[in-house]
Design a protein around this motif. Sequence first.
Motif, PDB file in Angstrom:
ATOM      1  N   ARG A  68      58.634  11.586  48.754  1.00 45.85           N
ATOM      2  CA  ARG A  68      59.250  10.412  49.370  1.00 45.85           C
ATOM      3  C   ARG A  68      58.287   9.776  50.375  1.00 45.85           C
ATOM      4  N   ALA A  69      57.581  10.607  51.157  1.00 42.39           N
ATOM      5  CA  ALA A  69      56.628  10.087  52.141  1.00 42.39           C
ATOM      6  C   ALA A  69      55.494   9.330  51.450  1.00 42.39           C
TER       7      ALA A  69
ATOM      8  N   GLU B 238      54.385   1.983  49.562  1.00 45.94           N
ATOM      9  CA  GLU B 238      55.174   0.751  49.632  1.00 45.94           C
ATOM     10  C   GLU B 238      54.605  -0.177  50.707  1.00 45.94           C
ATOM     11  N   TYR B 239      54.027   0.403  51.775  1.00 48.69           N
ATOM     12  CA  TYR B 239      53.340  -0.436  52.766  1.00 48.69           C
ATOM     13  C   TYR B 239      52.165  -1.151  52.119  1.00 48.69           C
TER      14      TYR B 239
ATOM     15  N   ARG C 282      50.530  -0.476  58.938  1.00 46.60           N
ATOM     16  CA  ARG C 282      51.508   0.613  58.797  1.00 46.60           C
ATOM     17  C   ARG C 282      51.021   1.680  57.819  1.00 46.60           C
ATOM     18  N   PHE C 283      50.261   1.278  56.802  1.00 46.17           N
ATOM     19  CA  PHE C 283      49.674   2.244  55.887  1.00 46.17           C
ATOM     20  C   PHE C 283      48.748   3.181  56.668  1.00 46.17           C
ATOM     21  N   VAL C 284      47.884   2.609  57.486  1.00 46.95           N
ATOM     22  CA  VAL C 284      46.950   3.410  58.285  1.00 46.95           C
ATOM     23  C   VAL C 284      47.701   4.232  59.335  1.00 46.95           C
TER      24      VAL C 284
ATOM     25  N   VAL D   9      41.819  -1.032  53.643  1.00 47.85           N
ATOM     26  CA  VAL D   9      43.112  -0.969  52.960  1.00 47.85           C
ATOM     27  C   VAL D   9      43.556  -2.374  52.550  1.00 47.85           C
ATOM     28  N   SER D  10      43.339  -3.334  53.424  1.00 52.84           N
ATOM     29  CA  SER D  10      43.695  -4.722  53.126  1.00 52.84           C
ATOM     30  C   SER D  10      42.889  -5.248  51.934  1.00 52.84           C
TER      31      SER D  10
END
Length: 135
Positions: free
Chosen positions: A37-38, A44-45, A53-55, A76-77
């Motif tokens: 789930r995590a 999903e971020y 939020r991903f980082v 990430v972006s």
Amino acid sequence: MISARKLFLPFSLFVAMLLLPSCHNDGLSREQRRVRRAAVHYYEYLQDGDSRRFVDHMADADVMPETYRSEMEDLVSEYADDLQRQHGGITSITALGDTIEGDFAHVYLQLAFADSTEEQVGVPMRRIEDEWKMQ
């Protein structure tokens, strides 16, 4: 003679008791459900283009120097932008499997894209103070 109204509640409870065990009858342990789930939630971020939020959910995000954190967010972006450009973005994320050894895990995700292609990714995870974070 017993009325149908009097039988409804006991019958409903009986049916609910029969169906309740099937809610978590997926053969997964509590920790497997938590780590999967995590990983899905963190991706999903990425799907939403929220690199910050991903980082935030990386294992050592709270102690990263600000310049390094900013670089991670930029990477990430860029990755999210590449997925959008190449495949039209992520449309769904599914956890396919995992391996857990102590406080470390590896979650296997399947990413489905707008162009009908799919990609499988492995996400290394680490449990820190009872929370699973990306390694």
